[in-house]
Design an enzyme around this catalytic site. Structure first.
Site, PDB file in Angstrom:
ATOM      1  NE  ARG A 170      -3.261   0.077   3.121  1.00  0.00           N
ATOM      2  CZ  ARG A 170      -4.289  -0.698   2.783  1.00  0.00           C
ATOM      3  NH1 ARG A 170      -4.936  -0.488   1.655  1.00  0.00           N
ATOM      4  NH2 ARG A 170      -4.659  -1.704   3.544  1.00  0.00           N
ATOM      5  CE1 TYR A 171       0.389   3.906   4.542  1.00  0.00           C
ATOM      6  CE2 TYR A 171       0.637   1.579   5.026  1.00  0.00           C
ATOM      7  CZ  TYR A 171      -0.001   2.780   5.243  1.00  0.00           C
ATOM      8  OH  TYR A 171      -1.027   2.854   6.146  1.00  0.00           O
ATOM      9  NE  ARG A 174       5.060   2.335   5.945  1.00  0.00           N
ATOM     10  CZ  ARG A 174       4.973   3.511   5.321  1.00  0.00           C
ATOM     11  NH1 ARG A 174       5.803   3.840   4.353  1.00  0.00           N
ATOM     12  NH2 ARG A 174       4.010   4.359   5.644  1.00  0.00           N
ATOM     13  CB  CYS A 183      -4.765 -15.813  15.685  1.00  0.00           C
ATOM     14  SG  CYS A 183      -4.678 -14.627  14.341  1.00  0.00           S
ATOM     15  CB  CYS A 187      -9.496 -10.105  18.265  1.00  0.00           C
ATOM     16  SG  CYS A 187      -7.792 -10.463  18.682  1.00  0.00           S
ATOM     17  CB  CYS A 190     -10.226 -10.218  13.557  1.00  0.00           C
ATOM     18  SG  CYS A 190      -8.847 -10.439  12.416  1.00  0.00           S
ATOM     19  NE  ARG A 192      -4.684  -8.009   7.625  1.00  0.00           N
ATOM     20  CZ  ARG A 192      -3.732  -7.637   8.494  1.00  0.00           C
ATOM     21  NH1 ARG A 192      -3.297  -8.487   9.412  1.00  0.00           N
ATOM     22  NH2 ARG A 192      -3.205  -6.450   8.415  1.00  0.00           N
ATOM     23  CG  ASP A 351     -10.233  -1.262  10.666  1.00  0.00           C
ATOM     24  OD1 ASP A 351      -9.998  -0.049  10.511  1.00  0.00           O
ATOM     25  OD2 ASP A 351      -9.345  -2.124  10.800  1.00  0.00           O
ATOM     26  CG  ASP A 388      -5.845   1.131   8.530  1.00  0.00           C
ATOM     27  OD1 ASP A 388      -5.390   1.713   7.523  1.00  0.00           O
ATOM     28  OD2 ASP A 388      -5.341   0.105   9.008  1.00  0.00           O
ATOM     29  CE  LYS A 395      -0.493   2.041   9.919  1.00  0.00           C
ATOM     30  NZ  LYS A 395      -0.769   0.858   9.116  1.00  0.00           N
TER      31      LYS A 395
HETATM   32  S1  SF4 Z   1      -6.820  -9.058  15.444  1.00  0.00           S
HETATM   33 FE1  SF4 Z   1      -7.193 -10.772  14.029  1.00  0.00          FE
HETATM   34  S2  SF4 Z   1      -5.195 -11.259  13.222  1.00  0.00           S
HETATM   35 FE2  SF4 Z   1      -4.854 -10.063  15.058  1.00  0.00          FE
HETATM   36  S3  SF4 Z   1      -4.673 -11.587  16.696  1.00  0.00           S
HETATM   37 FE3  SF4 Z   1      -6.779 -10.953  16.651  1.00  0.00          FE
HETATM   38  S4  SF4 Z   1      -7.761 -12.475  15.350  1.00  0.00           S
HETATM   39 FE4  SF4 Z   1      -5.583 -12.627  14.970  1.00  0.00          FE
END
Ligand code: SF4
Ligand SMILES: [Zn+2]
Length: 565
Positions: A170-171, A174, A183, A187, A190, A192, A351, A388, A395
């Site tokens: 994107r940048y 980097r 993971c 979370c 998340c 993603r 997000d 973001d 960001k």
């Molecule tokens: S935010 Fe998403 S990618 Fe990051 S640790 Fe939590 S579940 Fe995994």
């Protein structure tokens, strides 16, 4: 004084005796010092959280849920045991927590985002508190299934901006390298969730090779962020092979790891892993703590190992309603972080991603938190609050206003207390001489992405949205008598506008094209300011695909390769 008769016997001279006495005294003093030191208790730094001890005098440990009370420490402290004993369904979780109806609903939803929680992490939750901040991050609620305005599956357009699967470029300099979808725990908010947790979407060695191949071909990339999922959940050998693959690419300067493993599974940060990481410096790591309750003695020891292995440790938090949407929680969090030598790096606005509706706060809450941090605590402890950009703009930092007003020689500022002051500007300023600055002369190319800096540096005068010129011609395809393109060529600025107006539209610049080699510095080129003239045909551009036309080294922007017509 000794008897002189001794001298007469010739046994020892007076000087010899004095020397031996001095030696004896020295030895006696050293012995006394050693005895005193042995009698004193050794110095223990009680402020170092990595050295915290429990009531039994052994290294402190955090709470363990009764379900696992009988598990030997040897297993409990083994990261492989923790990973293979994660809890993921209603029945198991119910043995640890007293679930609410809404949690049952969330855990029973058929299409829910993956649930998996390490025994260590779920043990930190108060089983009777439905609002426990750790609980809210990992136990789904029925509300998670609700749609909200502007919700997207991939709100940051990561998959759209990836030249090969899992590599988001994107940048300019980097990339984000997604190496796994797995993971240690998941979370609920998340970003993603579209791929994370889903083994069918996972990246394999072939994907890693394609990612590395893209990086080998893209010398503009100097910084790679390994994320996922979480790279530290990969088999150690596979993870190391990725690090080695990156280190074999000479233009990659720094590697960063983004990981929540030290939060969910601090046992993973063992000596073996640190010994591996040390081999691939310069290596940085960024963690993800959202609440002070997550910083346990186990975490402190894990972070201590990382810092001793030479990795600078940062943290990014997500602003989450019901978890950390409070100035005082955030303050406690950043204080705990810096105490553990973790530098707060970003505070993210949540997000617009599916499943996160009930976690979102107004942006004003984030600004209020920043107002409560800046000035109220150490600068080191203040993260940058960012949104973001939905749609993939990267960001964008946001903060309260500190600049109140300005004139042509003064700015008016306010501090965190409301103290208002003025800064007198210098009446004259010897401007930086780009022509003699070797850094200006050998700057990295940012193909198509110089942005607002490009405006400031005189590369161009304005930035147009795509299709701007077409819309403003209102269907008139032929220039009429008042439309001489030279009218809109700014004298002394940039290159592209004059040409663009003459050709009827701006060339669309694309990022990600291979950067052309940077020209060697040359301060000797004589300045040549060519006045605009519609009669001169534009010479062939001397820039590569995706690169913006720039003035030659040492050349004022006015001539800009003669492209100002
Ligand atoms: S935010 Fe998403 S990618 Fe990051 S640790 Fe939590 S579940 Fe995994
Ligand atoms: Zn509060």
């Amino acid at each position: 004084m000794r008897s002189p008769s001794l001298h007469g016997h010739g046994c020892r001279t007076h000087e010899e005796r004095a020397r031996l006495d001095a030696q004896e005294i020295k030895t006696a003093v050293a012995r006394q010092d050693a005895e005193r030191a042995a009698a004193e208790p050794p110095f223990v730094n009680r402020r170092d959280p990595a050295l915290a001890v429990g009531p039994d005098g052994r290294p402190a440990v955090s709470r363990r849920a009764p379900l696992w009370a009988d598990i030997p420490d040897e297993n409990w402290n083994d990261w492989r045991w923790q990973l293979s004993h994660r809890v993921n369904d209603l029945e198991e979780i119910e043995q640890v927590l007293n679930l609410t109806d809404e949690e049952r609903e969330g855990l029973s939803a058929p299409d829910k985002f993956r649930v998996d929680i390490t025994p260590y992490f779920i043990s930190l939750i108060d089983p009777d508190d439905p609002n426990d901040p750790i609980r809210r991050q990992v136990i789904p609620l029925g509300r998670e299934q609700q749609a909200f305005t502007a919700m997207m599956e991939d709100s940051l357009a990561e998959d759209r901006h990836s030249p090969v699967p899992g590599l988001v470029h994107r940048y300019p300099d980097r990339v984000l390298m997604l190496v796994t979808t797995q993971c240690a725990s998941y979370c609920r908010y998340c970003t993603r969730s579209r791929i994370v947790g889903d083994p069918t979407q996972n990246f394999n060695r072939k994907d890693h090779e394609a990612q590395l191949d893209y990086l080998r071909r893209t010398p503009q990339v100097r910084d790679v962020l390994i994320s996922g999922g979480d790279g530290l959940t990969l088999a150690p050998k596979l993870f190391e092979s990725i690090l080695r693959g990156l280190r074999e690419i000479s233009h990659i300067e720094i590697i960063r790891i983004g990981s929540r493993v030290p939060v969910f599974l601090p046992q993973r940060i063992d000596d073996e892993l640190c010994a591996t990481l040390e081999k691939y410096h310069p290596l940085w790591i960024n963690l993800h703590f959202n609440h002070p309750n997550e910083i346990t003695p186990e975490v402190s020891r894990a972070v201590d190992k990382l810092t001793k292995a030479g990795l600078p440790v940062g943290n990014q938090s997500v602003l989450l309603a019901g978890v950390n949407d409070c100035v005082h929680i955030q303050r406690a969090l950043v204080h705990r972080l810096v105490e553990n030598r973790i530098r707060p790096y970003y505070l993210y606005q949540c997000d617009l991603v599916e499943g996160s509706g009930h976690f979102r706060t107004p942006v004003g809450k984030g600004l209020e938190i920043m107002e409560g941090l800046r000035g109220h605590t150490s600068g080191y402890a203040v993260p940058t609050y960012v949104i973001d950009a939905p749609g993939g703009g990267g960001k964008i930092p946001v903060m309260p206003n500190y600049l109140i007003s300005y004139s042509d020689h003064k700015v008016v500022l306010r501090n965190y207390e409301g103290y208002i002051t003025t800064y007198e500007e210098p009446p004259t300023y010897d401007r930086h001489d780009e022509a003699s600055c070797r850094f200006c002369q050998s700057q990295r190319a940012e193909p198509g992405q110089s942005g607002v800096l490009g405006l400031l540096e005189g590369e161009r005068m304005w930035i147009e949205p795509k299709g701007f010129s077409e819309i403003h011609t209102r269907g008139n395809t032929e220039a009429h008598r008042l439309q001489d393109p030279s009218k809109w060529v700014p004298f002394g600025v940039g290159a592209i506008e004059g040409q663009a107006q003459a050709a009827g539209q701006l060339r669309v610049l694309e990022g990600g094209d291979p950067a052309p080699p940077v020209a060697p510095p040359s301060a000797a080129t004589p300045p040549a300011v060519a006045p605009p003239s519609a009669a001169t045909p534009p010479p062939k551009p001397e820039y590569g695909p995706g690169e913006e036309p720039r003035p030659r080294d040492g050349e004022p922007t006015g001539s800009a390769h003669g492209e100002l017509l």
